[in-house]
Design an enzyme around this catalytic site. Structure first.
Site, PDB file in Angstrom:
ATOM      1  N   LYS A   1       0.843  -1.214   0.000  1.00 18.22           N
ATOM      2  CA  LYS A   1       0.000   0.000   0.000  1.00 18.22           C
ATOM      3  C   LYS A   1       0.874   1.258   0.000  1.00 18.22           C
ATOM      4  O   LYS A   1       0.667   2.174  -0.788  1.00 18.22           O
ATOM      5  CB  LYS A   1      -0.930   0.018   1.228  1.00 18.22           C
ATOM      6  CG  LYS A   1      -1.858  -1.182   1.333  1.00 18.22           C
ATOM      7  CD  LYS A   1      -2.781  -1.099   2.542  1.00 18.22           C
ATOM      8  CE  LYS A   1      -2.090  -1.112   3.891  1.00 18.22           C
ATOM      9  NZ  LYS A   1      -1.402  -2.393   4.233  1.00 18.22           N
TER      10      LYS A   1
ATOM     11  N   ARG B   1      -9.777   0.711   8.833  1.00 20.71           N
ATOM     12  CA  ARG B   1      -9.312  -0.632   9.133  1.00 20.71           C
ATOM     13  C   ARG B   1     -10.355  -1.457   9.878  1.00 20.71           C
ATOM     14  O   ARG B   1     -10.113  -2.608  10.199  1.00 20.71           O
ATOM     15  CB  ARG B   1      -8.081  -0.509  10.042  1.00 20.71           C
ATOM     16  CG  ARG B   1      -6.786  -0.914   9.375  1.00 20.71           C
ATOM     17  CD  ARG B   1      -5.681  -0.641  10.376  1.00 20.71           C
ATOM     18  NE  ARG B   1      -4.525  -1.437  10.144  1.00 20.71           N
ATOM     19  CZ  ARG B   1      -3.448  -1.002   9.484  1.00 20.71           C
ATOM     20  NH1 ARG B   1      -3.415   0.191   8.965  1.00 20.71           N
ATOM     21  NH2 ARG B   1      -2.412  -1.801   9.372  1.00 20.71           N
TER      22      ARG B   1
ATOM     23  N   ARG C   1      11.999  -6.211   5.303  1.00 16.72           N
ATOM     24  CA  ARG C   1      11.918  -4.748   5.203  1.00 16.72           C
ATOM     25  C   ARG C   1      12.832  -4.087   6.239  1.00 16.72           C
ATOM     26  O   ARG C   1      12.927  -4.539   7.384  1.00 16.72           O
ATOM     27  CB  ARG C   1      10.482  -4.275   5.445  1.00 16.72           C
ATOM     28  CG  ARG C   1      10.429  -2.746   5.567  1.00 16.72           C
ATOM     29  CD  ARG C   1       9.059  -2.166   5.488  1.00 16.72           C
ATOM     30  NE  ARG C   1       8.157  -2.687   6.494  1.00 16.72           N
ATOM     31  CZ  ARG C   1       6.850  -2.446   6.506  1.00 16.72           C
ATOM     32  NH1 ARG C   1       6.311  -1.710   5.554  1.00 16.72           N
ATOM     33  NH2 ARG C   1       6.097  -2.942   7.441  1.00 16.72           N
TER      34      ARG C   1
HETATM   35  P1  AP5 Z   1       0.674   0.572   8.966  1.00 25.03           P
HETATM   36  O1  AP5 Z   1       1.855   1.424   9.030  1.00 25.03           O
HETATM   37  O2  AP5 Z   1      -0.534   1.016   8.221  1.00 25.03           O
HETATM   38  O3  AP5 Z   1       1.164  -0.854   8.493  1.00 25.03           O
HETATM   39  P2  AP5 Z   1       0.477  -1.987   7.616  1.00 25.03           P
HETATM   40  O4  AP5 Z   1      -0.894  -1.809   7.149  1.00 25.03           O
HETATM   41  O5  AP5 Z   1       0.714  -3.163   8.470  1.00 25.03           O
HETATM   42  O6  AP5 Z   1       1.239  -1.827   6.317  1.00 25.03           O
HETATM   43  P3  AP5 Z   1       2.749  -1.908   6.024  1.00 25.03           P
HETATM   44  O7  AP5 Z   1       3.343  -0.541   6.089  1.00 25.03           O
HETATM   45  O8  AP5 Z   1       3.427  -2.956   6.837  1.00 25.03           O
HETATM   46  O9  AP5 Z   1       2.698  -2.469   4.549  1.00 25.03           O
HETATM   47  P4  AP5 Z   1       2.253  -1.831   3.162  1.00 25.03           P
HETATM   48  O10 AP5 Z   1       1.046  -2.526   2.640  1.00 25.03           O
HETATM   49  O11 AP5 Z   1       2.229  -0.333   3.210  1.00 25.03           O
HETATM   50  O12 AP5 Z   1       3.476  -2.345   2.303  1.00 25.03           O
HETATM   51  P5  AP5 Z   1       4.803  -1.583   1.860  1.00 25.03           P
HETATM   52  O13 AP5 Z   1       4.526  -0.783   0.648  1.00 25.03           O
HETATM   53  O14 AP5 Z   1       5.442  -0.921   3.028  1.00 25.03           O
HETATM   54  O15 AP5 Z   1       0.152   0.236  10.464  1.00 25.03           O
HETATM   55  C1  AP5 Z   1       1.040  -0.106  11.498  1.00 25.03           C
HETATM   56  C2  AP5 Z   1       0.277  -0.212  12.801  1.00 25.03           C
HETATM   57  O16 AP5 Z   1      -0.290   1.066  13.150  1.00 25.03           O
HETATM   58  C3  AP5 Z   1      -0.936  -1.165  12.804  1.00 25.03           C
HETATM   59  O17 AP5 Z   1      -0.557  -2.503  13.052  1.00 25.03           O
HETATM   60  C4  AP5 Z   1      -1.799  -0.560  13.932  1.00 25.03           C
HETATM   61  O18 AP5 Z   1      -1.302  -0.919  15.187  1.00 25.03           O
HETATM   62  C5  AP5 Z   1      -1.587   0.938  13.743  1.00 25.03           C
HETATM   63  N1  AP5 Z   1      -2.599   1.515  12.829  1.00 25.03           N
HETATM   64  C6  AP5 Z   1      -2.355   2.078  11.605  1.00 25.03           C
HETATM   65  N2  AP5 Z   1      -3.504   2.487  11.040  1.00 25.03           N
HETATM   66  C7  AP5 Z   1      -4.494   2.184  11.920  1.00 25.03           C
HETATM   67  C8  AP5 Z   1      -5.904   2.346  11.887  1.00 25.03           C
HETATM   68  N3  AP5 Z   1      -6.530   2.907  10.833  1.00 25.03           N
HETATM   69  N4  AP5 Z   1      -6.616   1.887  12.944  1.00 25.03           N
HETATM   70  C9  AP5 Z   1      -6.010   1.336  14.011  1.00 25.03           C
HETATM   71  N5  AP5 Z   1      -4.676   1.150  14.106  1.00 25.03           N
HETATM   72  C10 AP5 Z   1      -3.914   1.573  13.071  1.00 25.03           C
HETATM   73  O19 AP5 Z   1       5.685  -2.853   1.401  1.00 25.03           O
HETATM   74  C11 AP5 Z   1       6.164  -3.797   2.352  1.00 25.03           C
HETATM   75  C12 AP5 Z   1       7.528  -4.300   1.875  1.00 25.03           C
HETATM   76  O20 AP5 Z   1       7.367  -5.019   0.641  1.00 25.03           O
HETATM   77  C13 AP5 Z   1       8.516  -3.164   1.580  1.00 25.03           C
HETATM   78  O21 AP5 Z   1       9.790  -3.508   2.047  1.00 25.03           O
HETATM   79  C14 AP5 Z   1       8.480  -3.006   0.045  1.00 25.03           C
HETATM   80  O22 AP5 Z   1       9.726  -2.595  -0.475  1.00 25.03           O
HETATM   81  C15 AP5 Z   1       8.135  -4.431  -0.415  1.00 25.03           C
HETATM   82  N6  AP5 Z   1       7.295  -4.421  -1.619  1.00 25.03           N
HETATM   83  C16 AP5 Z   1       6.276  -3.563  -1.905  1.00 25.03           C
HETATM   84  N7  AP5 Z   1       5.716  -3.891  -3.089  1.00 25.03           N
HETATM   85  C17 AP5 Z   1       6.376  -4.995  -3.547  1.00 25.03           C
HETATM   86  C18 AP5 Z   1       6.255  -5.807  -4.725  1.00 25.03           C
HETATM   87  N8  AP5 Z   1       5.316  -5.557  -5.657  1.00 25.03           N
HETATM   88  N9  AP5 Z   1       7.099  -6.874  -4.859  1.00 25.03           N
HETATM   89  C19 AP5 Z   1       8.048  -7.141  -3.908  1.00 25.03           C
HETATM   90  N10 AP5 Z   1       8.209  -6.409  -2.768  1.00 25.03           N
HETATM   91  C20 AP5 Z   1       7.392  -5.342  -2.595  1.00 25.03           C
END
Ligand code: AP5
Length: 214
Positions: A13, A88, A127
Site C-alpha cells: 500500500k 481498518r 523490510r
Molecule cells: P501501517 O503502518 O498502516 O502498516 P500496515 O498496514 O501493516 O502496512 P505496512 O506498512 O506494513 O505495509 P504496506 O502494505 O504499506 O506495504 P509496503 O509498501 O510498506 O500500520 C502499522 C500499525 O499502526 C498497525 O498494526 C496498527 O497498530 C496501527 N494503525 C495504523 N492504522 C491504523 C488504523 N486505521 N486503525 C487502528 N490502528 C492503526 O511494502 C512492504 C515491503 O514489501 C517493503 O519492504 C516493500 O519494499 C516491499 N514491496 C512492496 N511492493 C512490492 C512488490 N510488488 N514486490 C516485492 N516487494 C514489494
C-alpha cells in the site's frame, strides 16, 4: 480523486501510494506514518500507540477517527487524497462515510491489493526503514547500503518494531478478523477494485493507473 488502498500488512500500500502521489499530486495519508511520528516524538498518543503497535493490534477507533477528521479537513486534502491503512474496521469506515458526507464532489474508489500470506511474511521480515526519514529498504528488493546509513538523510537504518515474524503473524490475524470485512462493505457499495500485488511494483502500479484513469 479520492482513494482508499485496502489490503493486509505488507501488500505494498505504502509503496504504491508514493507512486500515485508522484503522478496525481494528491496527498498520501497513512495512519501508520502519523502514529509512528507520534511515537518518535513521545507524545501522549505516541506512548499509548506504541504498546498497541508492538503487539500488532489496532489503535482504538475513536482515537483514529478524531485524528483523521482533523487531517481530512486540512487544505491539502480538499482536492483529493489517498488513504493508506485507513479505514481498518467497520466503525472506521462508517466514520469516514460521515466525514465525507459533508464534502462536495467525492467519488471514492477503493483498491484492494492482494498478496498471499507467506509472501507477505517474506517481504515484511526483509523490510528495513530509515529511523529518521522513514525511507523504505528491503533486503530482497532494494538492499540498504553496507554502512547501515540512509542514502537520503544519513539516518540509521533499522527494522520496524512490528516487523518481527511473531508480530507480523498477529497483524495478519487482526487484518483477517477486523479489516477484511471492509471488502464486503465496499463491494456492496460497488466501488471496490482488486489488483494482484504479487506482480512487480511497476506492474501493480500500471493496474492501479488503469483503474484510476477509468
Ligand atoms: P501501517 O503502518 O498502516 O502498516 P500496515 O498496514 O501493516 O502496512 P505496512 O506498512 O506494513 O505495509 P504496506 O502494505 O504499506 O506495504 P509496503 O509498501 O510498506 O500500520 C502499522 C500499525 O499502526 C498497525 O498494526 C496498527 O497498530 C496501527 N494503525 C495504523 N492504522 C491504523 C488504523 N486505521 N486503525 C487502528 N490502528 C492503526 O511494502 C512492504 C515491503 O514489501 C517493503 O519492504 C516493500 O519494499 C516491499 N514491496 C512492496 N511492493 C512490492 C512488490 N510488488 N514486490 C516485492 N516487494 C514489494
Amino acid at each position: 480523486m479520492h482513494l482508499i488502498l485496502l489490503g493486509a500488512p505488507g501488500v505494498g500500500k505504502g509503496t504504491q501510494a508514493k507512486k500515485i502521489v508522484e503522478k496525481f499530486n494528491i496527498p498520501q495519508i497513512s495512519t501508520g506514518d502519523i502514529l509512528r511520528k507520534e511515537v518518535r516524538e513521545e507524545t501522549e498518543l505516541g506512548k499509548k500507540a506504541k504498546a498497541i503497535m508492538e503487539r500488532g493490534e489496532l489503535v482504538p477507533d475513536d482515537i483514529i477517527l478524531n485524528m483523521m477528521e482533523k487531517r481530512l479537513n486540512e487544505p491539502d486534502c480538499q482536492k483529493g487524497f489517498i488513504l493508506d491503512g485507513f479505514p481498518r474496521t467497520i466503525p472506521q469506515a462508517e466514520g469516514l462515510d460521515k466525514i465525507l458526507q459533508n464534502k462536495e464532489n467525492v467519488k471514492l474508489k477503493v483498491i484492494e491489493i492482494f498478496v498471499p500470506e507467506e509472501e507477505i511474511v517474506r517481504r515484511l521480515t526483509s523490510r528495513r526503514i530509515c529511523s529518521v526519514c522513514g525511507r523504505d529498504y528491503n533486503l530482497i528488493l532494494t538492499p540498504p547500503p553496507a554502512n547501515g546509513k540512509c542514502e537520503s538523510c544519513g539516518g540509521e537504518i533499522i527494522q520496524r518494531y512490528d516487523d518481527k515474524e511473531e508480530t507480523i503473524r498477529n497483524r495478519l490475524k487482526v487484518y483477517n478478523q477486523q479489516t477484511e470485512p471492509l471488502i464486503h462493505y465496499y463491494s456492496k457499495k460497488g466501488n471496490l477494485y482488486r489488483v494482484n500485488g504479487l506482480n512487480n511494483v511497476e506492474d501493480v502500479f500500471k493496474e492501479i493507473e488503469n483503474i484510476l484513469d477509468s
